[in-house]
Design a protein around this motif. Structure first.
Motif, PDB file in Angstrom:
ATOM      1  N   ASN A 142       4.620   1.230  -1.041  1.00  0.00           N
ATOM      2  CA  ASN A 142       5.006   1.523  -2.411  1.00  0.00           C
ATOM      3  C   ASN A 142       3.744   1.717  -3.239  1.00  0.00           C
ATOM      4  O   ASN A 142       2.670   1.305  -2.827  1.00  0.00           O
ATOM      5  CB  ASN A 142       5.822   0.351  -2.981  1.00  0.00           C
ATOM      6  CG  ASN A 142       6.816   0.783  -4.031  1.00  0.00           C
ATOM      7  OD1 ASN A 142       6.682   1.840  -4.645  1.00  0.00           O
ATOM      8  ND2 ASN A 142       7.832  -0.041  -4.256  1.00  0.00           N
ATOM      9  N   ASP A 143       3.874   2.334  -4.405  1.00  0.00           N
ATOM     10  CA  ASP A 143       2.704   2.393  -5.285  1.00  0.00           C
ATOM     11  C   ASP A 143       2.649   1.090  -6.096  1.00  0.00           C
ATOM     12  O   ASP A 143       3.639   0.351  -6.181  1.00  0.00           O
ATOM     13  CB  ASP A 143       2.684   3.676  -6.107  1.00  0.00           C
ATOM     14  CG  ASP A 143       3.379   3.627  -7.449  1.00  0.00           C
ATOM     15  OD1 ASP A 143       3.934   2.589  -7.818  1.00  0.00           O
ATOM     16  OD2 ASP A 143       3.356   4.647  -8.136  1.00  0.00           O
ATOM     17  N   ALA A 144       1.500   0.787  -6.637  1.00  0.00           N
ATOM     18  CA  ALA A 144       1.250  -0.510  -7.253  1.00  0.00           C
ATOM     19  C   ALA A 144       2.201  -0.824  -8.401  1.00  0.00           C
ATOM     20  O   ALA A 144       2.773  -1.917  -8.466  1.00  0.00           O
ATOM     21  CB  ALA A 144      -0.203  -0.582  -7.733  1.00  0.00           C
ATOM     22  N   GLN A 145       2.385   0.099  -9.322  1.00  0.00           N
ATOM     23  CA  GLN A 145       3.223  -0.169 -10.490  1.00  0.00           C
ATOM     24  C   GLN A 145       4.690  -0.390 -10.099  1.00  0.00           C
ATOM     25  O   GLN A 145       5.346  -1.289 -10.628  1.00  0.00           O
ATOM     26  CB  GLN A 145       3.091   0.977 -11.508  1.00  0.00           C
ATOM     27  CG  GLN A 145       1.734   1.018 -12.182  1.00  0.00           C
ATOM     28  CD  GLN A 145       1.507  -0.164 -13.104  1.00  0.00           C
ATOM     29  OE1 GLN A 145       2.292  -0.428 -14.008  1.00  0.00           O
ATOM     30  NE2 GLN A 145       0.420  -0.888 -12.881  1.00  0.00           N
ATOM     31  N   ASP A 184       0.876  -1.175   0.000  1.00  0.00           N
ATOM     32  CA  ASP A 184       0.000   0.000   0.000  1.00  0.00           C
ATOM     33  C   ASP A 184       0.909   1.219   0.000  1.00  0.00           C
ATOM     34  O   ASP A 184       2.042   1.153   0.487  1.00  0.00           O
ATOM     35  CB  ASP A 184      -0.929   0.028   1.218  1.00  0.00           C
ATOM     36  CG  ASP A 184      -2.177   0.873   0.942  1.00  0.00           C
ATOM     37  OD1 ASP A 184      -3.262   0.297   0.773  1.00  0.00           O
ATOM     38  OD2 ASP A 184      -2.051   2.123   0.877  1.00  0.00           O
ATOM     39  N   ARG A 185       0.432   2.315  -0.532  1.00  0.00           N
ATOM     40  CA  ARG A 185       1.280   3.510  -0.573  1.00  0.00           C
ATOM     41  C   ARG A 185       1.055   4.437   0.614  1.00  0.00           C
ATOM     42  O   ARG A 185       1.811   5.367   0.825  1.00  0.00           O
ATOM     43  CB  ARG A 185       1.104   4.248  -1.887  1.00  0.00           C
ATOM     44  CG  ARG A 185      -0.247   4.838  -2.087  1.00  0.00           C
ATOM     45  CD  ARG A 185      -0.329   5.514  -3.418  1.00  0.00           C
ATOM     46  NE  ARG A 185      -1.433   6.456  -3.392  1.00  0.00           N
ATOM     47  CZ  ARG A 185      -1.764   7.220  -4.387  1.00  0.00           C
ATOM     48  NH1 ARG A 185      -1.082   7.173  -5.499  1.00  0.00           N
ATOM     49  NH2 ARG A 185      -2.769   8.038  -4.285  1.00  0.00           N
ATOM     50  N   GLU A 186       0.015   4.193   1.391  1.00  0.00           N
ATOM     51  CA  GLU A 186      -0.309   5.046   2.535  1.00  0.00           C
ATOM     52  C   GLU A 186       0.290   4.485   3.826  1.00  0.00           C
ATOM     53  O   GLU A 186       0.107   3.313   4.135  1.00  0.00           O
ATOM     54  CB  GLU A 186      -1.832   5.159   2.694  1.00  0.00           C
ATOM     55  CG  GLU A 186      -2.559   5.740   1.498  1.00  0.00           C
ATOM     56  CD  GLU A 186      -2.240   7.200   1.251  1.00  0.00           C
ATOM     57  OE1 GLU A 186      -1.932   7.927   2.226  1.00  0.00           O
ATOM     58  OE2 GLU A 186      -2.296   7.623   0.080  1.00  0.00           O
ATOM     59  N   GLN A 187       0.983   5.334   4.574  1.00  0.00           N
ATOM     60  CA  GLN A 187       1.618   4.903   5.823  1.00  0.00           C
ATOM     61  C   GLN A 187       0.587   4.388   6.835  1.00  0.00           C
ATOM     62  O   GLN A 187       0.833   3.406   7.529  1.00  0.00           O
ATOM     63  CB  GLN A 187       2.455   6.039   6.432  1.00  0.00           C
ATOM     64  CG  GLN A 187       3.243   5.630   7.659  1.00  0.00           C
ATOM     65  CD  GLN A 187       4.238   4.503   7.399  1.00  0.00           C
ATOM     66  OE1 GLN A 187       4.845   4.422   6.337  1.00  0.00           O
ATOM     67  NE2 GLN A 187       4.391   3.617   8.368  1.00  0.00           N
ATOM     68  N   LYS A 188      -0.580   5.052   6.921  1.00  0.00           N
ATOM     69  CA  LYS A 188      -1.620   4.592   7.851  1.00  0.00           C
ATOM     70  C   LYS A 188      -2.056   3.164   7.520  1.00  0.00           C
ATOM     71  O   LYS A 188      -2.306   2.362   8.410  1.00  0.00           O
ATOM     72  CB  LYS A 188      -2.847   5.513   7.797  1.00  0.00           C
ATOM     73  CG  LYS A 188      -2.671   6.851   8.446  1.00  0.00           C
ATOM     74  CD  LYS A 188      -3.976   7.622   8.328  1.00  0.00           C
ATOM     75  CE  LYS A 188      -3.802   9.070   8.679  1.00  0.00           C
ATOM     76  NZ  LYS A 188      -5.038   9.834   8.430  1.00  0.00           N
TER      77      LYS A 188
END
Length: 184
Positions: A98-101, A71-75
């Protein structure tokens, strides 16, 4: 939100604080696993838009050996780690911010191949077609593997890609649809 079945059946899961994620409802989660399982004898799962980790944790509870959460969000990362710890699955999991791509590219470099791939991005930011094409291009799905893509019913996903075919489509009310892919 809870684990529906398996070794952690009934265990409550924390939701990500705020409104940036949309957890899969227990009803939809149960339906998904009735279609793809309902139980597994090992294997590797990828929960690409992890959120609270509910889909990957459900797979672990039902017998998947290891899961990778992104997931790209720390929460969301913090929530996934708390839920994994609560269920006793930390040692069977990898969690990445990280972001998906970028995550798909990094996993491709590691030659990762998954039995289950969950694609459940926030509806407003969906890039599911691009994700499906990358998974296909990188050959990240095991021979008998399944991709589960949860999306807004207004989103049109391809019936097939170069090597993937959608074998099932279910719509849940007016807000959620799920497309299931496997190799042709």
């Amino acid at each position: 939100m809870r684990v529906i079945s398996g070794s952690c059946k009934g265990r409550p899961l924390k939701a990500v604080p705020g409104t940036t994620t949309r957890p899969t409802t227990d009803k939809i989660k149960e339906s998904i696993f009735n279609i793809i399982g309902p139980y597994f004898n090992g294997g590797l799962a990828l929960d690409l838009y992890g959120g609270s980790g509910g889909l990957g944790i459900e797979a672990l509870s039902r017998g998947i050996e290891k899961a990778v959460f992104v997931d790209r969000e720390q929460k969301a990362i913090e929530t996934i780690k708390l839920n994994l710890e609560s269920c006793g699955y930390s040692a069977q999991s990898e969690v990445y911010r990280n972001d998906a791509q970028r995550a798909l590219k990094a996993l491709y470099k590691r030659e990762a191949v998954f039995d289950l791939i969950f694609l459940d991005p926030p509806y407003a930011k969906q890039m599911l077609k691009k994700d499906l094409l990358k998974v296909d291009e990188y050959s990240m799905l095991a021979e008998d593997g399944i991709i589960i893509a949860e999306h807004d019913p207004q989103v049109t996903l391809p019936e097939e890609t170069e090597r993937l075919i959608r074998f099932k489509y279910d719509k849940y009310g007016t807000a959620t649809a799920v497309s299931f892919y496997k190799y042709k």
